[in-house]
Structures are given as C-alpha cells and as structure tokens.
Design an enzyme around this catalytic site. Structure first.
Site, PDB file in Angstrom:
ATOM      1  N   MET A 275      18.342  10.498 118.148  1.00 40.23           N
ATOM      2  CA  MET A 275      18.777  11.880 118.375  1.00 40.23           C
ATOM      3  C   MET A 275      18.064  12.843 117.422  1.00 40.23           C
ATOM      4  SD  MET A 275      22.833  11.255 119.075  1.00 40.23           S
ATOM      5  CE  MET A 275      23.063   9.841 118.021  1.00 40.23           C
TER       6      MET A 275
ATOM      7  N   LYS B 252      26.689  14.452 130.497  1.00 40.81           N
ATOM      8  CA  LYS B 252      26.285  15.822 130.783  1.00 40.81           C
ATOM      9  C   LYS B 252      25.778  15.941 132.206  1.00 40.81           C
ATOM     10  CE  LYS B 252      24.833  17.366 126.510  1.00 40.81           C
ATOM     11  NZ  LYS B 252      23.836  17.554 125.533  1.00 40.81           N
TER      12      LYS B 252
ATOM     13  N   ASP C  45      27.261   6.382 131.089  1.00 40.22           N
ATOM     14  CA  ASP C  45      26.743   7.552 130.371  1.00 40.22           C
ATOM     15  C   ASP C  45      25.399   8.004 130.922  1.00 40.22           C
ATOM     16  OD1 ASP C  45      28.746   7.811 128.566  1.00 40.22           O
ATOM     17  OD2 ASP C  45      27.743   6.695 126.970  1.00 40.22           O
TER      18      ASP C  45
HETATM   19  N1  SAH Z   1      23.906   3.419 121.690  1.00 37.39           N
HETATM   20  C1  SAH Z   1      22.520   3.827 121.860  1.00 37.39           C
HETATM   21  C2  SAH Z   1      22.224   5.102 121.111  1.00 37.39           C
HETATM   22  C3  SAH Z   1      23.004   6.281 121.621  1.00 37.39           C
HETATM   23  S1  SAH Z   1      22.589   7.752 120.791  1.00 37.39           S
HETATM   24  C4  SAH Z   1      21.608   2.694 121.436  1.00 37.39           C
HETATM   25  O1  SAH Z   1      22.064   1.740 120.794  1.00 37.39           O
HETATM   26  O2  SAH Z   1      20.428   2.742 121.745  1.00 37.39           O
HETATM   27  C5  SAH Z   1      21.420   8.479 121.898  1.00 37.39           C
HETATM   28  C6  SAH Z   1      20.021   8.356 121.339  1.00 37.39           C
HETATM   29  O3  SAH Z   1      19.540   7.041 121.491  1.00 37.39           O
HETATM   30  C7  SAH Z   1      18.994   9.215 122.029  1.00 37.39           C
HETATM   31  O4  SAH Z   1      19.046  10.552 121.585  1.00 37.39           O
HETATM   32  C8  SAH Z   1      17.725   8.530 121.603  1.00 37.39           C
HETATM   33  O5  SAH Z   1      17.417   8.834 120.256  1.00 37.39           O
HETATM   34  C9  SAH Z   1      18.154   7.075 121.650  1.00 37.39           C
HETATM   35  N2  SAH Z   1      17.819   6.443 122.923  1.00 37.39           N
HETATM   36  C10 SAH Z   1      18.660   5.823 123.761  1.00 37.39           C
HETATM   37  N3  SAH Z   1      18.002   5.301 124.809  1.00 37.39           N
HETATM   38  C11 SAH Z   1      16.696   5.596 124.618  1.00 37.39           C
HETATM   39  C12 SAH Z   1      15.485   5.307 125.332  1.00 37.39           C
HETATM   40  N4  SAH Z   1      15.481   4.611 126.478  1.00 37.39           N
HETATM   41  N5  SAH Z   1      14.323   5.747 124.814  1.00 37.39           N
HETATM   42  C13 SAH Z   1      14.293   6.438 123.664  1.00 37.39           C
HETATM   43  N6  SAH Z   1      15.388   6.735 122.953  1.00 37.39           N
HETATM   44  C14 SAH Z   1      16.573   6.303 123.416  1.00 37.39           C
END
Ligand code: SAH
Length: 282
Positions: free
Chosen positions: A185, A70, A49
C-alpha cells in the site's frame, strides 16, 4: 460436500453456520492452497475483496459471490459492516467463505474479522495464503531473502487507518535497521516514504523495484532506485496494487527474471551480486 477430486486427506468440512477466512494469494489461481480449493468447492457464499483475482471465483461455481470492497469510486464497505455481514450469513446457516487477497493475516484486517466472528460465537477456520510481498516478488524474480544480501526482511504498510503514511512508524529506525524493505500500500505516499528513507540516510542509488498486479497476466515490473522511484512510477504510469521492494535483492532479478527467460530473453547478468564464477557442475 467434500471435493472428491482431491486425493484422500483429512479434508475439513465447511459446515453450515461456519466462516472460513481464507487467503486467495496474489492473483494467479495456481497459487491457491489446497485448503482454499477445498473451501471454494464447499461454500454456499463467497464474500470477496477487490484484490481477489476474478477468475478465482470460477473455482466456486455453485456459490453465491458477494463483493465486499470498493466499487464505482464509493468508499469501501465499512470493516464493521463486513464483519457483521459475515456473522449474519453464518447465522442464516450458510457455509461462508471469506476470501481475501494474499494472506488474510498480512495487512488484510483478517485478524479483526476473525475476532468479531469469534466474539459472536461463530465457528472460524483460518486458511493462510501466499502474501503479495513474498509471492508477488518471486514472480518478478526477486527473492525476499538471499544469503548474500539479507538475514531479515521488513514488511511495512504505507497506509495507516487514517489513510496517511503511518505516523506510528519510525522511518529513521526502519531506514537504519531494515536490510530489505517490502512495502504494501505504498503507491499513494511513495514520494513521502522515499524522502523519509533518504533523509534517514538510505542511499539514493539503492536498488528498488515496483511490481504491480503481481502474478496476474497484467503484472508489470519496474526496476529503479530509491532516489528515482517516485518519478519513475509516475513516468511509467504505474497504478496500484503494487509491492515496493527496496534493497539489493532487486539486483537478483537480473539473473532470476524467470518470466523473461520463459519469453526468450537471456539473463542480463549471471552474477549480479559479484560473487564470482558459478561453481562448476561436474
Ligand atoms: N493480505 C494481502 C495484503 C492486503 S493489503 C497480502 O497478504 O498480500 C493490499 C496491498 O497488498 C496492496 O495495496 C498491494 O500493496 C499489495 N498487493 C496485494 N495483491 C497484490 C498484487 N497482486 N500485486 C501487487 N501488490 C499486491
């Protein structure tokens, strides 16, 4: 081919025709699990992803890397298409690693993908990862729980399937019941989210933090308040991905900003929660 560099353990073998759904953590490759490493070394194809830090793919040098996210402003590959692509790859006899940012079962649609695979009779293994809402905040020096602050954490998504702030969420109940809020998000609708929380009675001066690209070399941390959060994000020109944290745990960063300490900045306040002098160490 199992990884001989891992110490002896009953390491599972990624068999042809199987899909392992694996969390890659928030960015820093050091936050991969050993199961993730074992998977990266065996996969024929890695389907990843947008939120998977590119350097993590270097850990799967012999695999084909397939992007499923994307690109160039086009909408994300449809979820159904991704799931069916995984089924096709498995049916072609590939060892498939489906790599997702953070933890695959935390706001990551991992549950949907695993369900589709199982519905199609494809063998699946789930490898949890460190979620951005926990590990990303830890890299910013913010503990999601602290005995003096909270006995619960509320994880919330700022988007629903339609891309709007989740109308299905009862923000008043969240405002009243959540001790510390961790919002995924949340950037697009930060203004509406903050307004909903303020309208429901959360104080404007409540500490808040925004951590973008957490755990990567590009990580940025903004300390603000619930009332100023939206304006401060705009002023600092912060961009997603970001974790928002609202609650007094953010104050702990004044002492626990370990990356700042590493860079030679002294702690701003050794006792930001006002607990009194540190215990004597004898
Ligand atoms: N499965 C992921 C979340 C996916 S949803 C997890 O457990 O972390 C996508 C959201 O995750 C982003 O919009 C942001 O809010 C957060 N996110 C994921 N990686 C990030 C990072 N390195 N720094 C900040 N926010 C992050």
């Amino acid at each position: 081919m199992r990884d001989s560099s891992l110490p002896p353990h009953d390491w599972p073998e990624l068999l042809p025709g199987w899909v392992w759904l694996c969390g890659a953590g928030p960015g820093d490759p050091g936050l991969l699990t050993l199961h993730a490493l074992n998977a990266l070394r065996q996969a024929d194809v890695v389907v990843y992803d947008a939120l998977v830090e590119p350097s993590i793919l270097d850990w799967a040098p012999r695999a084909e890397h397939l992007y499923a996210g994307k690109r160039g402003g086009k909408p994300s590959a449809r979820q159904r298409d991704i799931s069916l692509k995984l089924v096709d790859l498995a049916r072609d006899g590939k060892r498939v690693l489906r790599l997702k940012g953070g933890d695959p079962f935390v706001f990551g649609r991992g549950g949907e993908e695993a369900q589709t695979l199982i519905q199609h009779g494809v063998g699946v293994r789930i490898i949890p990862g460190i979620s951005a809402g926990i590990g990303g905040l830890a890299y910013a020096g913010i503990p999601v729980t602290h005995r003096d602050v909270n006995q619960s954490v509320t994880f919330v998504t700022g988007h629903d399937q339609s891309g709007d702030t989740p109308g299905s969420l009862n923000w008043k109940a969240i405002a009243e019941g959540a001790q510390v809020l961790v919002i995924y998000m949340g950037m697009k609708h930060v203004d509406q989210i903050a307004t909903a929380l303020l309208d429901a009675g959360r104080p404007a001066e409540e500490p808040a933090a925004v951590v973008t690209e957490a755990t990567t070399p590009r990580q940025r941390v903004l300390e603000t308040t619930l009332g100023r959060m939206s304006a401060d994000i705009a002023a600092a020109e912060l961009a997603p991905p970001a974790i928002l944290c609202i609650g007094r745990s953010v104050l702990m960063r004044q002492v626990l900003d370990w990356q700042g300490l590493l860079a030679g900045q002294p702690p701003r306040d050794l006792d930001p929660l006002g607990r009194g002098r540190p215990a004597e160490v004898s």
